[in-house]
Motif scaffolding. Structure first.
Motif, PDB file in Angstrom:
ATOM      1  N   VAL A  29       0.833  -1.204   0.000  1.00  0.00           N
ATOM      2  CA  VAL A  29       0.000   0.000   0.000  1.00  0.00           C
ATOM      3  C   VAL A  29       0.869   1.256   0.000  1.00  0.00           C
ATOM      4  N   PHE A  30       1.835   1.308   0.925  1.00  0.00           N
ATOM      5  CA  PHE A  30       2.701   2.478   0.988  1.00  0.00           C
ATOM      6  C   PHE A  30       3.554   2.603  -0.265  1.00  0.00           C
ATOM      7  N   GLY A  31       3.973   1.462  -0.818  1.00  0.00           N
ATOM      8  CA  GLY A  31       4.755   1.488  -2.048  1.00  0.00           C
ATOM      9  C   GLY A  31       3.956   2.051  -3.215  1.00  0.00           C
ATOM     10  N   LEU A  32       2.665   1.737  -3.243  1.00  0.00           N
ATOM     11  CA  LEU A  32       1.791   2.272  -4.285  1.00  0.00           C
ATOM     12  C   LEU A  32       1.683   3.786  -4.157  1.00  0.00           C
ATOM     13  N   LEU A  33       1.501   4.248  -2.924  1.00  0.00           N
ATOM     14  CA  LEU A  33       1.423   5.696  -2.692  1.00  0.00           C
ATOM     15  C   LEU A  33       2.755   6.370  -3.019  1.00  0.00           C
ATOM     16  N   ALA A  34       3.852   5.699  -2.674  1.00  0.00           N
ATOM     17  CA  ALA A  34       5.172   6.261  -2.956  1.00  0.00           C
ATOM     18  C   ALA A  34       5.413   6.390  -4.454  1.00  0.00           C
ATOM     19  N   SER A  35       4.893   5.448  -5.216  1.00  0.00           N
ATOM     20  CA  SER A  35       5.099   5.496  -6.663  1.00  0.00           C
ATOM     21  C   SER A  35       4.424   6.718  -7.280  1.00  0.00           C
ATOM     22  N   ILE A  36       3.361   7.205  -6.644  1.00  0.00           N
ATOM     23  CA  ILE A  36       2.699   8.421  -7.119  1.00  0.00           C
ATOM     24  C   ILE A  36       3.635   9.611  -6.974  1.00  0.00           C
ATOM     25  N   ILE A  37       4.352   9.663  -5.848  1.00  0.00           N
ATOM     26  CA  ILE A  37       5.297  10.754  -5.615  1.00  0.00           C
ATOM     27  C   ILE A  37       6.427  10.709  -6.641  1.00  0.00           C
ATOM     28  N   VAL A  38       6.983   9.524  -6.865  1.00  0.00           N
ATOM     29  CA  VAL A  38       8.082   9.377  -7.815  1.00  0.00           C
ATOM     30  C   VAL A  38       7.619   9.733  -9.229  1.00  0.00           C
ATOM     31  N   ALA A  39       6.412   9.292  -9.590  1.00  0.00           N
ATOM     32  CA  ALA A  39       5.887   9.596 -10.921  1.00  0.00           C
ATOM     33  C   ALA A  39       5.660  11.096 -11.093  1.00  0.00           C
ATOM     34  N   TRP A  40       5.183  11.755 -10.048  1.00  0.00           N
ATOM     35  CA  TRP A  40       4.975  13.212 -10.115  1.00  0.00           C
ATOM     36  C   TRP A  40       6.295  13.915 -10.396  1.00  0.00           C
ATOM     37  N   PHE A  41       7.339  13.521  -9.653  1.00  0.00           N
ATOM     38  CA  PHE A  41       8.645  14.139  -9.886  1.00  0.00           C
ATOM     39  C   PHE A  41       9.120  13.862 -11.306  1.00  0.00           C
ATOM     40  N   SER A  42       8.917  12.646 -11.784  1.00  0.00           N
ATOM     41  CA  SER A  42       9.343  12.304 -13.135  1.00  0.00           C
ATOM     42  C   SER A  42       8.662  13.191 -14.165  1.00  0.00           C
ATOM     43  N   ARG A  43       7.379  13.481 -13.963  1.00  0.00           N
ATOM     44  CA  ARG A  43       6.665  14.358 -14.901  1.00  0.00           C
ATOM     45  C   ARG A  43       7.234  15.771 -14.875  1.00  0.00           C
ATOM     46  N   GLN A  44       7.584  16.255 -13.674  1.00  0.00           N
ATOM     47  CA  GLN A  44       8.140  17.606 -13.583  1.00  0.00           C
ATOM     48  C   GLN A  44       9.484  17.703 -14.289  1.00  0.00           C
ATOM     49  N   ARG A  45      10.279  16.654 -14.196  1.00  0.00           N
ATOM     50  CA  ARG A  45      11.598  16.714 -14.830  1.00  0.00           C
ATOM     51  C   ARG A  45      11.472  16.680 -16.352  1.00  0.00           C
ATOM     52  N   GLU A  46      10.387  16.110 -16.879  1.00  0.00           N
ATOM     53  CA  GLU A  46      10.176  16.141 -18.327  1.00  0.00           C
ATOM     54  C   GLU A  46       9.921  17.569 -18.799  1.00  0.00           C
ATOM     55  N   PHE A  47       9.117  18.313 -18.033  1.00  0.00           N
ATOM     56  CA  PHE A  47       8.896  19.721 -18.384  1.00  0.00           C
ATOM     57  C   PHE A  47      10.212  20.500 -18.363  1.00  0.00           C
ATOM     58  N   ARG A  48      11.038  20.240 -17.338  1.00  0.00           N
ATOM     59  CA  ARG A  48      12.310  20.954 -17.233  1.00  0.00           C
ATOM     60  C   ARG A  48      13.247  20.581 -18.381  1.00  0.00           C
ATOM     61  N   ALA A  49      13.257  19.315 -18.769  1.00  0.00           N
ATOM     62  CA  ALA A  49      14.121  18.889 -19.868  1.00  0.00           C
ATOM     63  C   ALA A  49      13.647  19.470 -21.197  1.00  0.00           C
ATOM     64  N   ASP A  50      12.339  19.585 -21.390  1.00  0.00           N
ATOM     65  CA  ASP A  50      11.815  20.242 -22.597  1.00  0.00           C
ATOM     66  C   ASP A  50      12.294  21.684 -22.658  1.00  0.00           C
TER      67      ASP A  50
END
Length: 296
Positions: A206-227
């Protein structure tokens, strides 16, 4: 050096925050009384939480080459490969990083960058991307990948993953101990029982699932920065907009699961946008349009 300091500071911050919260809530005393050594558990959680992400980071280049079948261009075999190497070299110089290895792999349109260190990274593009884009668009994609390297995104993502892993490991065991102590075992008994093991297993899921949301959010932000980084390296956001529009019109090249967050395009997985490692193409294009509209 800055990333090493960040790594050490992150570890220390996790320990301090957890210790402070536990002490304020009185959980530290209760957990110790229940039989958990909080400092030892914190150290254990940090080791478990960061070991996997650090090892994955350190072996990311050879794993990427192996999993995609990427061929490093040591001696360009044709004019296209020569152009790729020269373009990456120029972009790396503009970004102030060392020359990455440049590789090509067979597959649908995609590209990625990986590596533990800024000055010895790997930038790879697929044959499908080279064949489906003009050189200006390919250069924009290469600029995006170079921006990932220059931003230290691979290291930062590993740190973020290590932090959330630490919280998952720690909190799962705290909850497991309390469930085992309060609900499944009498106070006169010592040690841990099946309730602890089952609860830890469930909580880690359960906590790992919630944690993956945080990691995915950061990953999306870094795509904007790389663009935005690509736009800065090329002097205009237009080539990156065109490259993204081109990618939006073709199926994204499938990448190994461990490498999915590092591709130029992708939709992630799970239950929807919360678990996606990449923002929708229209959002990325809109962000670049907003960047273009800003006064110089």
């Amino acid at each position: 050096m800055k990333r090493i300091i960040l790594f050490l500071a992150t570890n220390l911050a996790v320990m301090l925050v957890l210790s402070l919260v536990l002490n304020v809530l009185g959980v530290g005393r209760a957990v110790t009384g229940a039989g958990i050594n909080v400092p030892a558990l914190l150290v254990f959680s940090l080791v478990v939480g960061f070991t996997g992400s650090i090892i994955s980071l350190l072996i990311s280049k050879p794993m990427a080459k192996w999993s995609t079948g990427a061929r490093v261009i040591d001696n360009p075999a044709n004019s296209t490969e020569l152009w790729l190497v020269n373009t990456v070299r120029q972009l790396a110089e503009r970004a102030g990083i060392g020359m990455p290895e440049v590789a090509v792999y067979e597959g649908e349109p995609n590209a990625f960058a990986t590596g533990a260190f800024k000055n010895s990274a790997l930038v790879a593009v697929s044959t499908g991307l080279i064949e489906s884009m003009n050189r200006e668009e390919v250069e924009a994609v290469l600029g995006h990948e170079i921006a990932h390297v220059a931003n230290g995104d691979m290291v930062t993502l590993a740190l973020i993953q290590g932090v959330v892993n630490t919280f998952v490991v720690f909190m799962a065991r705290v909850v497991g101990f309390f469930v085992d102590k309060v609900l499944l075992r009498s106070n006169s008994e010592r040690g841990i029982g099946i309730g602890y093991m089952v609860t830890v297993f469930v909580c880690e899921l359960v906590f790992g699932l919630l944690a993956s949301i945080i990691v995915a959010w950061f990953s999306r932000q870094r795509e904007f920065r790389a663009d935005a980084g690509s736009a800065n390296l090329l002097g205009s956001p237009v080539p990156m907009q065109r490259a993204l529009a081109r990618l939006a019109g073709v199926p994204a090249g499938e990448m190994p699961k461990a490498m999915s967050a590092f591709g130029i395009s992708g939709t992630g997985g799970g239950w929807g946008a919360l678990f996606s490692t990449h923002p929708p193409m229209e959002q990325r294009i809109a962000a670049l349009q907003n960047l273009q509209a800003r006064p110089a």
